[in-house]
Design a protein around this motif. Structure first.
Motif, PDB file in Angstrom:
ATOM      1  N   MET A 181       0.834  -1.205   0.000  1.00 53.06           N
ATOM      2  CA  MET A 181       0.000   0.000   0.000  1.00 53.06           C
ATOM      3  C   MET A 181       0.869   1.255   0.000  1.00 53.06           C
ATOM      4  O   MET A 181       0.533   2.248  -0.676  1.00 53.06           O
ATOM      5  CB  MET A 181      -0.923  -0.014   1.220  1.00 53.06           C
ATOM      6  CG  MET A 181      -1.935  -1.149   1.229  1.00 53.06           C
ATOM      7  SD  MET A 181      -3.075  -1.113  -0.169  1.00 53.06           S
ATOM      8  CE  MET A 181      -4.062   0.335   0.248  1.00 53.06           C
ATOM      9  N   ARG A 240      -6.625   1.656  -4.085  1.00 56.46           N
ATOM     10  CA  ARG A 240      -7.625   1.374  -3.063  1.00 56.46           C
ATOM     11  C   ARG A 240      -7.983  -0.100  -3.152  1.00 56.46           C
ATOM     12  O   ARG A 240      -8.078  -0.663  -4.242  1.00 56.46           O
ATOM     13  CB  ARG A 240      -8.886   2.224  -3.260  1.00 56.46           C
ATOM     14  CG  ARG A 240      -8.660   3.712  -3.054  1.00 56.46           C
ATOM     15  CD  ARG A 240      -9.954   4.514  -3.250  1.00 56.46           C
ATOM     16  NE  ARG A 240     -10.956   4.170  -2.250  1.00 56.46           N
ATOM     17  CZ  ARG A 240     -12.162   3.659  -2.529  1.00 56.46           C
ATOM     18  NH1 ARG A 240     -12.505   3.414  -3.793  1.00 56.46           N
ATOM     19  NH2 ARG A 240     -13.010   3.383  -1.562  1.00 56.46           N
ATOM     20  N   GLU A 293     -10.223  -3.659  -1.485  1.00 59.13           N
ATOM     21  CA  GLU A 293     -11.258  -4.270  -0.651  1.00 59.13           C
ATOM     22  C   GLU A 293     -10.653  -5.488   0.025  1.00 59.13           C
ATOM     23  O   GLU A 293     -10.068  -6.338  -0.633  1.00 59.13           O
ATOM     24  CB  GLU A 293     -12.452  -4.704  -1.487  1.00 59.13           C
ATOM     25  CG  GLU A 293     -13.503  -5.456  -0.669  1.00 59.13           C
ATOM     26  CD  GLU A 293     -14.525  -6.159  -1.541  1.00 59.13           C
ATOM     27  OE1 GLU A 293     -15.528  -5.504  -1.876  1.00 59.13           O
ATOM     28  OE2 GLU A 293     -14.319  -7.351  -1.879  1.00 59.13           O
ATOM     29  N   TYR A 312      -8.546  -4.938   8.356  1.00 58.44           N
ATOM     30  CA  TYR A 312      -8.779  -3.508   8.074  1.00 58.44           C
ATOM     31  C   TYR A 312      -8.285  -2.637   9.234  1.00 58.44           C
ATOM     32  O   TYR A 312      -7.556  -1.660   9.038  1.00 58.44           O
ATOM     33  CB  TYR A 312     -10.281  -3.326   7.829  1.00 58.44           C
ATOM     34  CG  TYR A 312     -10.784  -1.908   7.767  1.00 58.44           C
ATOM     35  CD1 TYR A 312     -10.786  -1.195   6.572  1.00 58.44           C
ATOM     36  CD2 TYR A 312     -11.305  -1.286   8.915  1.00 58.44           C
ATOM     37  CE1 TYR A 312     -11.272   0.113   6.513  1.00 58.44           C
ATOM     38  CE2 TYR A 312     -11.787   0.011   8.868  1.00 58.44           C
ATOM     39  CZ  TYR A 312     -11.770   0.708   7.662  1.00 58.44           C
ATOM     40  OH  TYR A 312     -12.252   1.998   7.613  1.00 58.44           O
ATOM     41  N   LEU A 330      -9.339   1.936   2.036  1.00 55.69           N
ATOM     42  CA  LEU A 330      -9.680   0.582   2.440  1.00 55.69           C
ATOM     43  C   LEU A 330     -11.186   0.409   2.597  1.00 55.69           C
ATOM     44  O   LEU A 330     -11.885   1.299   3.088  1.00 55.69           O
ATOM     45  CB  LEU A 330      -9.025   0.248   3.786  1.00 55.69           C
ATOM     46  CG  LEU A 330      -7.507   0.406   3.911  1.00 55.69           C
ATOM     47  CD1 LEU A 330      -7.093   0.264   5.375  1.00 55.69           C
ATOM     48  CD2 LEU A 330      -6.797  -0.640   3.050  1.00 55.69           C
ATOM     49  N   TYR A 365     -13.877  -3.167   3.641  1.00 52.47           N
ATOM     50  CA  TYR A 365     -13.834  -4.591   4.006  1.00 52.47           C
ATOM     51  C   TYR A 365     -15.223  -5.189   3.826  1.00 52.47           C
ATOM     52  O   TYR A 365     -16.238  -4.487   3.894  1.00 52.47           O
ATOM     53  CB  TYR A 365     -13.340  -4.780   5.435  1.00 52.47           C
ATOM     54  CG  TYR A 365     -14.248  -4.234   6.502  1.00 52.47           C
ATOM     55  CD1 TYR A 365     -15.260  -5.022   7.069  1.00 52.47           C
ATOM     56  CD2 TYR A 365     -14.096  -2.926   6.956  1.00 52.47           C
ATOM     57  CE1 TYR A 365     -16.100  -4.515   8.038  1.00 52.47           C
ATOM     58  CE2 TYR A 365     -14.929  -2.408   7.927  1.00 52.47           C
ATOM     59  CZ  TYR A 365     -15.935  -3.212   8.475  1.00 52.47           C
ATOM     60  OH  TYR A 365     -16.775  -2.698   9.423  1.00 52.47           O
ATOM     61  N   PHE A 387      -7.433  -9.661  -0.837  1.00 56.16           N
ATOM     62  CA  PHE A 387      -7.690  -8.255  -1.114  1.00 56.16           C
ATOM     63  C   PHE A 387      -7.843  -8.102  -2.620  1.00 56.16           C
ATOM     64  O   PHE A 387      -7.259  -8.853  -3.413  1.00 56.16           O
ATOM     65  CB  PHE A 387      -6.618  -7.323  -0.544  1.00 56.16           C
ATOM     66  CG  PHE A 387      -5.311  -7.278  -1.296  1.00 56.16           C
ATOM     67  CD1 PHE A 387      -5.141  -6.417  -2.386  1.00 56.16           C
ATOM     68  CD2 PHE A 387      -4.241  -8.071  -0.899  1.00 56.16           C
ATOM     69  CE1 PHE A 387      -3.935  -6.356  -3.047  1.00 56.16           C
ATOM     70  CE2 PHE A 387      -3.034  -8.011  -1.566  1.00 56.16           C
ATOM     71  CZ  PHE A 387      -2.869  -7.158  -2.644  1.00 56.16           C
TER      72      PHE A 387
END
Length: 633
Positions: A552, A559, A561, A587, A600, A602, A628
């Motif tokens: 990240m 971005r 999930e 998260y 982020l 979730y 992710f």
């Protein structure tokens, strides 16, 4: 031994003094004349001619004690041990107390000829004399220990069936110092032709070593010797000894060469404090590439040649550390080989109790990281001669060595034998992989990390080959490992190898497709762990979470999930709640590590997105996962 050489010279001086004073055990003028001529020839280092004169002296007077001792000394110098023993024993028979040094010399040679009972008797006799030096006393006691050990070892032999590895490697020249890659696909060894030592390699095909080829003109030289090498488990790095080179710091130094495609780059000498003006040689690199064991006679050691180690840091190799009295003795320790389990060290020594000269030993690290007392590999692996240069396969069930005592192709040949169970290292397997671009299918150079998840510590860190995308790393049984493969501009790859409580049946062979970072692409985080039906992150998850945080940070516009998934066992609604709580736990961890919450999201999917068959335990395990997905770039 240096002090034995000194004793040898002092004894010659004693004999010469007898000659100057005219005090002989013989009164025969012809015998004395030949003896005097032998002394003159010895002063001119004409030893063969001196032997002729001494034999003439004994022919004139068979009871000439000085001539027998002098002839025994010269025979020992020429390694004619049979003649040396004959004449030392004759001198003792003629005059048991003529010179005490005879008993030490005779005992030493008898040990080297496996005449242990006689050797012990003569050494014990030596210790009855007054005014012997502490150094010689210690050496005599050490040899007596060898005799006692040897008698028992011969009564309890270990299994030993050496096998010549074939004419693809062995020739009429000398071949020795073999080392193999972890997958046993490549063997690198030293071949000596016309007194020049160079490296050769052989590839294994259909279980047979193929015709050896010259390793590389970038490493081998026509004017200097290359030898005593160690190859990294993946075959990408070669550590070796180069002697008398123009860029060297001492007589012998340690060099490193890196493989590029099918050839090797130019070797580079290791900088101080490893290479010095002393003798540095016989390197052995640990499986993680971070600890280098080697031999040196540098100051600060315990004996003539000791085994040392140095560790690789971000600032280079550390100040070498002597392995200490658990390994080294006042005598010589050489030929270290650290097995890929990074826990078991094989080496040769003439200081620890053995069968004479240099024997092979094994030592293991205990739970506190201390080397345990070395164990002799036993008879007949060890003999009264010199044994050295032992290396093992990664799995530890077979050992390579060289010998000129067995019926081979000529000179020293390379052999294998099955290592006795008692002397084997920890069980080791390996992961061998290839990294390619998911779209183009072309090989990629990528960062390869293997982590001991319990200790959160790298055990392997390197790059896949730039030309073939290949990598290879060893894994010791009993541990839980995480594998991460990453490259800038790509999603990273995560895999888990759990070897806790199980013996690996076969190596792991994988092909990894790295996908460019694109919206919709997913990564399964195989090293995120939770207890059954719980959502608290286990400590073993830290390494994987650190990798995700690094990803990240390196891709600040991405971005993602975070998604949780379960198998189909149990209540559907409870599974969905559990999966969401697990995703939320990851998260929250990322937010605590300063990943912006805006990057982020979730979600828990429960059992609705299986990637494997839920009818098998292995399939259900794959379905219980954290992922992710890229949702924006």
């Amino acid at each position: 031994m240096r002090f034995i050489s000194l004793l040898f010279l002092l004894f010659f001086a004693t004999i010469t003094a007898f000659a100057q004073n005219g005090q002989y055990t013989s009164t025969d003028k012809q015998a004395i004349s030949h003896f005097a001529e032998a002394n003159r020839l010895m002063d001119e280092r004409l030893f063969d001619e001196a032997i002729v004169e001494l034999n003439k002296a004994i022919a004139e007077d068979s009871k000439f004690v000085e001539a027998h001792i002098q002839l025994a000394d010269l025979s020992r110098r020429k390694r004619d041990h049979k003649a040396a023993i004959e004449h030392y024993r004759k001198a003792i028979t003629l005059n048991a107390d003529f010179n005490r040094a005879v008993y030490l010399k005779l005992g030493e040679i008898e040990v080297s000829e496996a005449q242990y009972v006689q050797a012990k008797q003569h050494l014990q006799k030596y210790l009855t004399f007054n005014n012997i030096t502490l150094q010689n006393m210690a050496y005599a006691q050490k040899l007596i220990g060898d005799c006692d050990f040897s008698v028992e070892a011969i009564k309890n032999p270990v299994a030993f069936k050496p096998m010549n590895i074939g004419t693809g490697v062995n020739s009429a020249d000398d071949e020795y110092m073999p080392v193999a890659t972890a997958d046993e696909s490549t063997l690198i060894f030293t071949r000596k032709i016309n007194d020049n030592e160079d490296f050769y390699k052989s590839e294994k095909k259909d279980g047979k070593w193929q015709a050896a080829t010259y390793l590389s003109s970038n490493i081998n030289t026509p004017n200097y010797n290359e030898g005593a090498q160690s190859i990294s488990q993946d075959g990408h790095y070669l550590f070796f000894t180069g002697c008398n080179r123009p860029d060297g710091r001492g007589k012998c130094d340690i060099y490193i060469a890196q493989k590029h495609g099918d050839d090797w780059g130019k070797p580079v000498g290791i900088n101080p404090p490893v290479n010095t003006g002393a003798w540095e040689s016989q390197p052995s690199i640990s499986a993680d590439g971070r600890t280098l064991y080697f031999v040196s006679n540098k100051a600060g050691g315990l004996g003539g040649y000791d085994i040392w180690k140095t560790n690789l840091t971000d600032n280079g190799w550390t100040e070498p550390e002597n392995l200490g009295p658990s390994i080294n003795t006042p005598y010589d320790e050489q030929s270290p080989f650290i097995h890929p389990d990074d826990n078991t060290l094989y080496f040769c020594s003439n200081g620890w109790p053995g069968l004479g000269n240099k024997d092979l030993f094994v030592s293991r690290l205990d739970a506190n990281g201390k080397w345990q007392k070395p164990e002799n590999l036993g008879y007949p692996i060890n003999s009264s001669g010199d044994e050295n240069g032992l290396t093992l396969t990664a799995q530890g069930n077979y050992a390579f060595f060289s010998s000129n005592k067995l019926q081979g192709s000529g000179g020293f040949d390379i052999y294998m034998f099955e290592m006795p169970q008692k002397a084997r290292p920890k069980l080791v397997t390996y992961v061998k992989g290839k990294v390619i671009d998911a779209k183009t299918k072309q090989p990629l150079e990528a960062d390869i990390e293997i982590i001991d998840l319990e200790r959160n510590r790298d055990v392997y860190r390197d790059y896949s080959g730039e030309h073939d995308g290949g990598f290879l790393a060893t894994l010791t049984s009993g541990k839980n490992y995480g594998l991460n493969i990453s490259r800038s501009g790509y999603l990273f790859y995560s895999e888990n190898f759990s070897l806790v409580g199980q013996v690996p049946k076969s190596p792991f062979n994988i092909e990894v497709e790295l996908s460019p970072i694109e919206v919709g692409k997913k990564v399964v985080l195989r090293n995120i762990f939770f207890d059954t039906n719980k959502y608290n992150l286990k400590p073993e998850s830290k390494a994987e979470l650190a990798k995700l945080i690094q990803f990240m940070n390196e891709n600040p516009t991405v971005r993602i999930e975070i998604s949780g998934h379960t198998d189909n066992m149990g209540n559907d609604d409870l599974n969905k709640v559990l999966s969401e709580n697990r995703a939320k736990e990851v998260y929250n961890y990322l937010i605590k590590d300063k990943v912006p919450a805006g990057r982020l999201v979730y979600k828990g999917y429960g059992e609705t997105q299986p990637i494997a068959d839920n009818n098998t335990e292995n399939g259900r395990q794959l379905n219980r996962r954290t992922e992710f997905k890229i949702v924006a770039q």
